[in-house]
Design a protein around this motif. Structure first.
Motif, PDB file in Angstrom:
ATOM      1  N   GLY A 115      -0.311  -7.900   3.951  1.00  0.00           N
ATOM      2  CA  GLY A 115      -0.494  -6.764   4.843  1.00  0.00           C
ATOM      3  C   GLY A 115       0.398  -5.567   4.608  1.00  0.00           C
ATOM      4  N   PRO A 116       1.720  -5.763   4.470  1.00  0.00           N
ATOM      5  CA  PRO A 116       2.564  -4.582   4.277  1.00  0.00           C
ATOM      6  C   PRO A 116       2.151  -3.731   3.068  1.00  0.00           C
ATOM      7  CG  PRO A 116       3.919  -6.442   4.897  1.00  0.00           C
ATOM      8  CD  PRO A 116       2.523  -6.969   4.649  1.00  0.00           C
ATOM      9  N   TYR A 117       1.701  -4.384   1.997  1.00  0.00           N
ATOM     10  CA  TYR A 117       1.322  -3.610   0.822  1.00  0.00           C
ATOM     11  C   TYR A 117      -0.086  -3.050   0.921  1.00  0.00           C
ATOM     12  CZ  TYR A 117       5.679  -3.948  -1.558  1.00  0.00           C
ATOM     13  OH  TYR A 117       6.999  -3.786  -1.884  1.00  0.00           O
ATOM     14  N   GLU A 118      -0.912  -3.604   1.799  1.00  0.00           N
ATOM     15  CA  GLU A 118      -2.193  -2.960   2.084  1.00  0.00           C
ATOM     16  C   GLU A 118      -1.924  -1.589   2.698  1.00  0.00           C
ATOM     17  OE1 GLU A 118      -4.769  -5.500   4.398  1.00  0.00           O
ATOM     18  OE2 GLU A 118      -4.393  -7.194   3.047  1.00  0.00           O
ATOM     19  N   SER A 119      -0.946  -1.526   3.607  1.00  0.00           N
ATOM     20  CA  SER A 119      -0.619  -0.235   4.222  1.00  0.00           C
ATOM     21  C   SER A 119       0.058   0.692   3.207  1.00  0.00           C
ATOM     22  CB  SER A 119       0.251  -0.423   5.466  1.00  0.00           C
ATOM     23  OG  SER A 119       1.495  -0.992   5.141  1.00  0.00           O
ATOM     24  N   THR A 120       0.827   0.140   2.287  1.00  0.00           N
ATOM     25  CA  THR A 120       1.448   0.960   1.241  1.00  0.00           C
ATOM     26  C   THR A 120       0.374   1.607   0.376  1.00  0.00           C
ATOM     27  OG1 THR A 120       3.456  -0.384   1.171  1.00  0.00           O
ATOM     28  CG2 THR A 120       2.942   0.902  -0.806  1.00  0.00           C
ATOM     29  N   ARG A 121      -0.591   0.795  -0.081  1.00  0.00           N
ATOM     30  CA  ARG A 121      -1.671   1.355  -0.907  1.00  0.00           C
ATOM     31  C   ARG A 121      -2.462   2.402  -0.120  1.00  0.00           C
ATOM     32  NH1 ARG A 121      -1.786  -4.116  -2.297  1.00  0.00           N
ATOM     33  NH2 ARG A 121      -3.492  -4.482  -0.846  1.00  0.00           N
ATOM     34  N   ALA A 122      -2.755   2.113   1.134  1.00  0.00           N
ATOM     35  CA  ALA A 122      -3.507   3.065   1.966  1.00  0.00           C
ATOM     36  C   ALA A 122      -2.747   4.387   2.088  1.00  0.00           C
ATOM     37  CB  ALA A 122      -3.779   2.470   3.347  1.00  0.00           C
ATOM     38  N   PHE A 123      -1.434   4.317   2.240  1.00  0.00           N
ATOM     39  CA  PHE A 123      -0.599   5.521   2.323  1.00  0.00           C
ATOM     40  C   PHE A 123      -0.746   6.366   1.055  1.00  0.00           C
ATOM     41  CE2 PHE A 123       3.535   7.345   1.034  1.00  0.00           C
ATOM     42  CZ  PHE A 123       3.684   8.316   2.016  1.00  0.00           C
ATOM     43  N   TYR A 124      -0.631   5.710  -0.101  1.00  0.00           N
ATOM     44  CA  TYR A 124      -0.734   6.463  -1.354  1.00  0.00           C
ATOM     45  C   TYR A 124      -2.151   7.003  -1.568  1.00  0.00           C
ATOM     46  CZ  TYR A 124       4.019   5.307  -2.693  1.00  0.00           C
ATOM     47  OH  TYR A 124       5.388   5.214  -2.741  1.00  0.00           O
ATOM     48  N   TYR A 125      -3.175   6.200  -1.278  1.00  0.00           N
ATOM     49  CA  TYR A 125      -4.552   6.699  -1.413  1.00  0.00           C
ATOM     50  C   TYR A 125      -4.769   7.920  -0.511  1.00  0.00           C
ATOM     51  CZ  TYR A 125      -5.970   2.470  -3.995  1.00  0.00           C
ATOM     52  OH  TYR A 125      -6.102   1.470  -4.933  1.00  0.00           O
ATOM     53  N   LYS A 126      -4.292   7.838   0.718  1.00  0.00           N
ATOM     54  CA  LYS A 126      -4.442   8.939   1.676  1.00  0.00           C
ATOM     55  C   LYS A 126      -3.774  10.209   1.155  1.00  0.00           C
ATOM     56  CE  LYS A 126      -1.918   9.700   5.437  1.00  0.00           C
ATOM     57  NZ  LYS A 126      -1.177   9.426   6.631  1.00  0.00           N
ATOM     58  N   ASN A 127      -2.731  10.041   0.364  1.00  0.00           N
ATOM     59  CA  ASN A 127      -1.988  11.188  -0.151  1.00  0.00           C
ATOM     60  C   ASN A 127      -2.416  11.598  -1.560  1.00  0.00           C
ATOM     61  OD1 ASN A 127       0.223  12.160   1.793  1.00  0.00           O
ATOM     62  ND2 ASN A 127       0.235   9.931   2.011  1.00  0.00           N
ATOM     63  N   GLY A 128      -3.604  11.162  -1.978  1.00  0.00           N
ATOM     64  CA  GLY A 128      -4.184  11.658  -3.223  1.00  0.00           C
ATOM     65  C   GLY A 128      -3.881  10.874  -4.483  1.00  0.00           C
ATOM     66  N   PHE A 129      -3.274   9.711  -4.349  1.00  0.00           N
ATOM     67  CA  PHE A 129      -2.963   8.897  -5.525  1.00  0.00           C
ATOM     68  C   PHE A 129      -4.179   8.072  -5.930  1.00  0.00           C
ATOM     69  CE2 PHE A 129       1.181  10.075  -4.238  1.00  0.00           C
ATOM     70  CZ  PHE A 129       2.070   9.804  -5.268  1.00  0.00           C
ATOM     71  N   GLU A 130      -4.279   7.818  -7.236  1.00  0.00           N
ATOM     72  CA  GLU A 130      -5.328   6.966  -7.796  1.00  0.00           C
ATOM     73  C   GLU A 130      -4.686   5.949  -8.727  1.00  0.00           C
ATOM     74  OE1 GLU A 130      -7.894   9.686  -9.830  1.00  0.00           O
ATOM     75  OE2 GLU A 130      -8.838  10.360  -7.977  1.00  0.00           O
ATOM     76  N   VAL A 131      -5.303   4.794  -8.843  1.00  0.00           N
ATOM     77  CA  VAL A 131      -4.813   3.756  -9.753  1.00  0.00           C
ATOM     78  C   VAL A 131      -5.142   4.175 -11.181  1.00  0.00           C
ATOM     79  CG1 VAL A 131      -5.084   1.344 -10.477  1.00  0.00           C
ATOM     80  CG2 VAL A 131      -5.093   1.931  -8.036  1.00  0.00           C
ATOM     81  N   PHE A 132      -4.143   4.067 -12.067  1.00  0.00           N
ATOM     82  CA  PHE A 132      -4.422   4.351 -13.472  1.00  0.00           C
ATOM     83  C   PHE A 132      -4.109   3.174 -14.383  1.00  0.00           C
ATOM     84  CE2 PHE A 132       0.014   5.669 -13.205  1.00  0.00           C
ATOM     85  CZ  PHE A 132       0.562   5.342 -14.443  1.00  0.00           C
ATOM     86  N   GLN A 133      -3.519   2.112 -13.833  1.00  0.00           N
ATOM     87  CA  GLN A 133      -3.260   0.925 -14.649  1.00  0.00           C
ATOM     88  C   GLN A 133      -3.091  -0.291 -13.747  1.00  0.00           C
ATOM     89  OE1 GLN A 133       0.149   1.304 -17.209  1.00  0.00           O
ATOM     90  NE2 GLN A 133      -0.144  -0.677 -18.135  1.00  0.00           N
ATOM     91  N   ARG A 134      -3.670  -1.416 -14.179  1.00  0.00           N
ATOM     92  CA  ARG A 134      -3.507  -2.703 -13.490  1.00  0.00           C
ATOM     93  C   ARG A 134      -2.913  -3.690 -14.477  1.00  0.00           C
ATOM     94  NH1 ARG A 134      -6.347  -2.837  -8.778  1.00  0.00           N
ATOM     95  NH2 ARG A 134      -7.886  -1.202  -8.575  1.00  0.00           N
ATOM     96  N   SER A 135      -1.989  -4.511 -13.989  1.00  0.00           N
ATOM     97  CA  SER A 135      -1.355  -5.507 -14.850  1.00  0.00           C
ATOM     98  C   SER A 135      -1.205  -6.821 -14.099  1.00  0.00           C
ATOM     99  CB  SER A 135       0.048  -5.052 -15.262  1.00  0.00           C
ATOM    100  OG  SER A 135       0.013  -3.799 -15.882  1.00  0.00           O
ATOM    101  N   GLN A 136      -1.422  -7.909 -14.793  1.00  0.00           N
ATOM    102  CA  GLN A 136      -1.108  -9.225 -14.260  1.00  0.00           C
ATOM    103  C   GLN A 136       0.323  -9.539 -14.697  1.00  0.00           C
ATOM    104  OE1 GLN A 136      -3.380 -10.786 -12.221  1.00  0.00           O
ATOM    105  NE2 GLN A 136      -4.490  -8.887 -12.548  1.00  0.00           N
ATOM    106  N   THR A 137       1.090 -10.178 -13.822  1.00  0.00           N
ATOM    107  CA  THR A 137       2.471 -10.503 -14.162  1.00  0.00           C
ATOM    108  C   THR A 137       2.701 -11.998 -14.006  1.00  0.00           C
ATOM    109  OG1 THR A 137       3.508 -10.377 -11.968  1.00  0.00           O
ATOM    110  CG2 THR A 137       3.110  -8.284 -13.104  1.00  0.00           C
TER     111      THR A 137
END
Length: 155
Positions: A115-137
């Motif tokens: 949950g906390p990172y769902e809100s983090t991603r939502a914050f960045y999306y709301k502010n115009g950010f887009e994903v440009f890379q995904r990585s498995q760790t």
């Protein structure tokens, strides 16, 4: 609420570390005890103050042709009041001063049900950010990482 955003000062470090401790849902023990205490001393940064009290912070560094967010945190009781957005605006202004068109960060990916990172991603999306890379760790607490960026309008 009168909000002031100013450059980080050495006397802010203790307050920032206290905020980081309040954000244990986002910042693990290593971040709070090792990484953040070092990074706030060496990265460019800004503090958000309300009535002369530090309530949020952002740190920035330049790498790979982008301004990168090292750390961004707002006191839990002050979240969802626009402080994070104001700190991002200051980071965008810094991008303009540096002549760098991208502001980037990384966070847990959508494949991590937390949950906390769902809100983090939502914050960045709301502010115009887009994903440009995904990585498995191979880190069990962060099995998927995403890098996000926004193109900053130069003024």
């Amino acid at each position: 609420m009168r909000l002031e955003i100013r450059e980080l000062q050495s006397e802010d470090i203790e307050d920032i570390l206290e905020i980081a401790d309040e954000l244990s849902e986002w910042f693990d023990d290593d971040a709070r005890t090792r990484a953040i205490p070092i990074d706030v001393r060496y990265q460019k940064g800004y503090a958000a103050l309300v009535e002369k009290n530090v309530v949020g912070f952002i740190t920035l560094f330049v790498a790979e042709g982008r301004v990168n967010i090292g750390w961004l945190g707002v006191k839990p009781k002050m979240q969802r009041s626009g402080i994070g957005g104001q700190l991002l605006a200051k980071a965008e202004e810094f991008c303009g001063e540096m002549g760098i068109k991208e502001l980037a960060t990384y966070t847990l990916g959508e494949g991590v049900d937390y949950g906390p990172y769902e809100s983090t991603r939502a914050f960045y999306y709301k502010n115009g950010f887009e994903v440009f890379q995904r990585s498995q760790t191979d880190n069990p607490s962060c099995p998927e990482e995403i890098k996000m960026r926004e193109v900053v309008r130069m003024r």
